[in-house]
Scaffold this motif. Structure first.
Motif, PDB file in Angstrom:
ATOM      1  N   GLY A   1      -0.070  -7.354   7.291  1.00 44.54           N
ATOM      2  CA  GLY A   1       0.870  -8.046   6.422  1.00 44.54           C
ATOM      3  C   GLY A   1       1.129  -7.344   5.103  1.00 44.54           C
ATOM      4  N   ALA A   2       0.803  -6.061   5.031  1.00 43.90           N
ATOM      5  CA  ALA A   2       1.006  -5.287   3.799  1.00 43.90           C
ATOM      6  C   ALA A   2       2.349  -4.571   3.871  1.00 43.90           C
ATOM      7  CB  ALA A   2      -0.114  -4.270   3.616  1.00 43.90           C
ATOM      8  N   GLN A   3       2.993  -4.443   2.732  1.00 43.96           N
ATOM      9  CA  GLN A   3       4.271  -3.739   2.632  1.00 43.96           C
ATOM     10  C   GLN A   3       4.010  -2.279   2.297  1.00 43.96           C
ATOM     11  OE1 GLN A   3       7.534  -4.922   3.037  1.00 43.96           O
ATOM     12  NE2 GLN A   3       7.940  -2.740   2.963  1.00 43.96           N
ATOM     13  N   PRO A   4       4.427  -1.340   3.146  1.00 42.14           N
ATOM     14  CA  PRO A   4       4.213   0.077   2.826  1.00 42.14           C
ATOM     15  C   PRO A   4       5.235   0.570   1.807  1.00 42.14           C
ATOM     16  CG  PRO A   4       5.297  -0.125   4.950  1.00 42.14           C
ATOM     17  CD  PRO A   4       5.011  -1.524   4.472  1.00 42.14           C
ATOM     18  N   ILE A   5       4.762   1.400   0.916  1.00 45.48           N
ATOM     19  CA  ILE A   5       5.621   2.138  -0.009  1.00 45.48           C
ATOM     20  C   ILE A   5       5.384   3.606   0.308  1.00 45.48           C
ATOM     21  CG2 ILE A   5       6.138   2.702  -2.411  1.00 45.48           C
ATOM     22  CD1 ILE A   5       4.962  -0.071  -3.146  1.00 45.48           C
ATOM     23  N   ILE A   6       6.362   4.231   0.930  1.00 44.23           N
ATOM     24  CA  ILE A   6       6.218   5.627   1.329  1.00 44.23           C
ATOM     25  C   ILE A   6       6.643   6.490   0.147  1.00 44.23           C
ATOM     26  CG2 ILE A   6       6.935   7.410   2.957  1.00 44.23           C
ATOM     27  CD1 ILE A   6       7.670   5.046   4.880  1.00 44.23           C
ATOM     28  N   VAL A   7       5.719   7.275  -0.341  1.00 42.59           N
ATOM     29  CA  VAL A   7       5.988   8.153  -1.474  1.00 42.59           C
ATOM     30  C   VAL A   7       6.146   9.559  -0.917  1.00 42.59           C
ATOM     31  CG1 VAL A   7       5.129   9.039  -3.663  1.00 42.59           C
ATOM     32  CG2 VAL A   7       4.659   6.666  -2.997  1.00 42.59           C
ATOM     33  N   ALA A   8       7.353  10.084  -1.029  1.00 41.89           N
ATOM     34  CA  ALA A   8       7.680  11.340  -0.363  1.00 41.89           C
ATOM     35  C   ALA A   8       7.834  12.478  -1.346  1.00 41.89           C
ATOM     36  CB  ALA A   8       8.961  11.179   0.444  1.00 41.89           C
ATOM     37  N   GLY A   9       7.457  13.615  -0.885  1.00 44.61           N
ATOM     38  CA  GLY A   9       7.712  14.852  -1.587  1.00 44.61           C
ATOM     39  C   GLY A   9       8.220  15.873  -0.594  1.00 44.61           C
TER      40      GLY A   9
ATOM     41  N   GLU B   1       0.853  -1.182   0.000  1.00 46.02           N
ATOM     42  CA  GLU B   1       0.000   0.000   0.000  1.00 46.02           C
ATOM     43  C   GLU B   1       0.891   1.236   0.000  1.00 46.02           C
ATOM     44  OE1 GLU B   1      -3.330   0.512   2.543  1.00 46.02           O
ATOM     45  OE2 GLU B   1      -3.776  -1.624   2.610  1.00 46.02           O
ATOM     46  N   ILE B   2       0.385   2.284  -0.613  1.00 45.08           N
ATOM     47  CA  ILE B   2       1.129   3.533  -0.680  1.00 45.08           C
ATOM     48  C   ILE B   2       0.792   4.383   0.544  1.00 45.08           C
ATOM     49  CG2 ILE B   2       1.384   5.708  -1.944  1.00 45.08           C
ATOM     50  CD1 ILE B   2       0.995   4.028  -4.508  1.00 45.08           C
ATOM     51  N   VAL B   3       1.829   4.907   1.176  1.00 41.70           N
ATOM     52  CA  VAL B   3       1.673   5.854   2.273  1.00 41.70           C
ATOM     53  C   VAL B   3       2.180   7.187   1.743  1.00 41.70           C
ATOM     54  CG1 VAL B   3       2.334   6.463   4.631  1.00 41.70           C
ATOM     55  CG2 VAL B   3       2.009   4.043   4.015  1.00 41.70           C
ATOM     56  N   SER B   4       1.268   8.130   1.584  1.00 44.17           N
ATOM     57  CA  SER B   4       1.635   9.428   1.024  1.00 44.17           C
ATOM     58  C   SER B   4       2.341  10.287   2.055  1.00 44.17           C
ATOM     59  CB  SER B   4       0.388  10.162   0.538  1.00 44.17           C
ATOM     60  OG  SER B   4       0.745  11.450   0.071  1.00 44.17           O
ATOM     61  N   CYS B   5       3.442  10.865   1.622  1.00 46.87           N
ATOM     62  CA  CYS B   5       4.214  11.796   2.455  1.00 46.87           C
ATOM     63  C   CYS B   5       4.360  13.099   1.673  1.00 46.87           C
ATOM     64  CB  CYS B   5       5.564  11.157   2.784  1.00 46.87           C
ATOM     65  SG  CYS B   5       6.574  12.127   3.887  1.00 46.87           S
ATOM     66  N   VAL B   6       3.294  13.475   0.987  1.00 46.00           N
ATOM     67  CA  VAL B   6       3.280  14.685   0.171  1.00 46.00           C
ATOM     68  C   VAL B   6       2.305  15.660   0.835  1.00 46.00           C
ATOM     69  CG1 VAL B   6       2.833  15.642  -2.120  1.00 46.00           C
ATOM     70  CG2 VAL B   6       3.766  13.324  -1.896  1.00 46.00           C
ATOM     71  N   ALA B   7       2.829  16.744   1.358  1.00 50.53           N
ATOM     72  CA  ALA B   7       2.074  17.632   2.238  1.00 50.53           C
ATOM     73  C   ALA B   7       0.727  18.069   1.665  1.00 50.53           C
ATOM     74  CB  ALA B   7       2.927  18.846   2.612  1.00 50.53           C
ATOM     75  N   LEU B   8       0.653  18.508   0.440  1.00 45.15           N
ATOM     76  CA  LEU B   8      -0.609  19.020  -0.086  1.00 45.15           C
ATOM     77  C   LEU B   8      -1.651  17.925  -0.282  1.00 45.15           C
ATOM     78  CD1 LEU B   8       0.581  21.764  -2.576  1.00 45.15           C
ATOM     79  CD2 LEU B   8      -0.350  22.039  -0.276  1.00 45.15           C
ATOM     80  N   LEU B   9      -1.219  16.673  -0.352  1.00 45.76           N
ATOM     81  CA  LEU B   9      -2.185  15.583  -0.509  1.00 45.76           C
ATOM     82  C   LEU B   9      -2.920  15.279   0.788  1.00 45.76           C
ATOM     83  CD1 LEU B   9      -0.343  13.068  -2.861  1.00 45.76           C
ATOM     84  CD2 LEU B   9      -1.633  15.130  -3.410  1.00 45.76           C
TER      85      LEU B   9
END
Length: 181
Positions: free
Chosen positions: A64-72, A2-10
């Motif tokens: 059991g999900a792998q996080p994908i941290i998407v950073a901005g 799963e994607i974990v958003s690290c983009v402030a405006l989102l």
């Protein structure tokens, strides 16, 4: 995964245009965390993000999900991965005074003051980065301790999240063309 958003405006609800926020159809196919979690008029700090992000990582691990941290936003990413130091909150009066001084005397004068009270922070903060200069001076005034000293608490207060960093680097010219387009 799963994607974990690290983009402030989102983080903000309703800020869908100009933010590259994935649309609802994309989010229905690919789960995303930490999108549309605050209203635009709310204060959303790095500390609030770190708490929400760590909770999301714990939920994903339990499932059991792998996080994908998407950073901005590197500050928010660092807050999530390394944790935050226990520092004072913002002091509007100090910030107004320093902003006025920067307007009158220039940012270089404030950077010189930061160099005098916290040479380590001043060495890593660009002389034109008024926001971080002001924060460094504000923390020093409120605590009597250099912000660079307080920032060594990051790892002590929160165990580091193990992460593999993958970055995309684009040439400045290409970025400028894309922004203009």
């Amino acid at each position: 995964a799963e994607i974990v958003s690290c983009v402030a405006l989102l983080f903000y609800r309703g800020m869908d245009i100009g933010t590259a926020k994935p649309d609802r159809a994309t989010r229905a196919r690919i789960p995303h965390e930490l999108i549309d979690i605050a209203d635009p008029w709310e204060t959303f700090s790095a500390a609030r993000f770190a708490a929400a992000g760590r909770a999301a990582l714990e939920r994903l691990a339990a499932a059991g999900a792998q996080p994908i941290i998407v950073a901005g936003t590197m500050l928010y990413l660092r807050a999530l991965i390394d944790g935050l130091f226990e520092g004072p909150g913002a002091d509007d009066a100090i910030r107004r005074e320093l902003a006025e001084r920067a307007r009158r005397e220039g940012t270089a004068a404030l950077h010189a003051e930061l160099t005098a009270v916290d040479p380590a922070a001043a060495a890593r903060i660009h002389p034109n980065d008024l926001r971080r200069i002001v924060r460094g001076l504000e923390v020093h005034r409120l605590t009597g301790v250099p912000i660079s000293t307080l920032q060594t608490q990051w790892n002590a207060a929160h165990p580091r999240v193990e992460a593999l960093y993958i970055g995309v680097r684009r040439e400045k010219e290409l970025l400028n063309r894309r922004i203009s387009a």
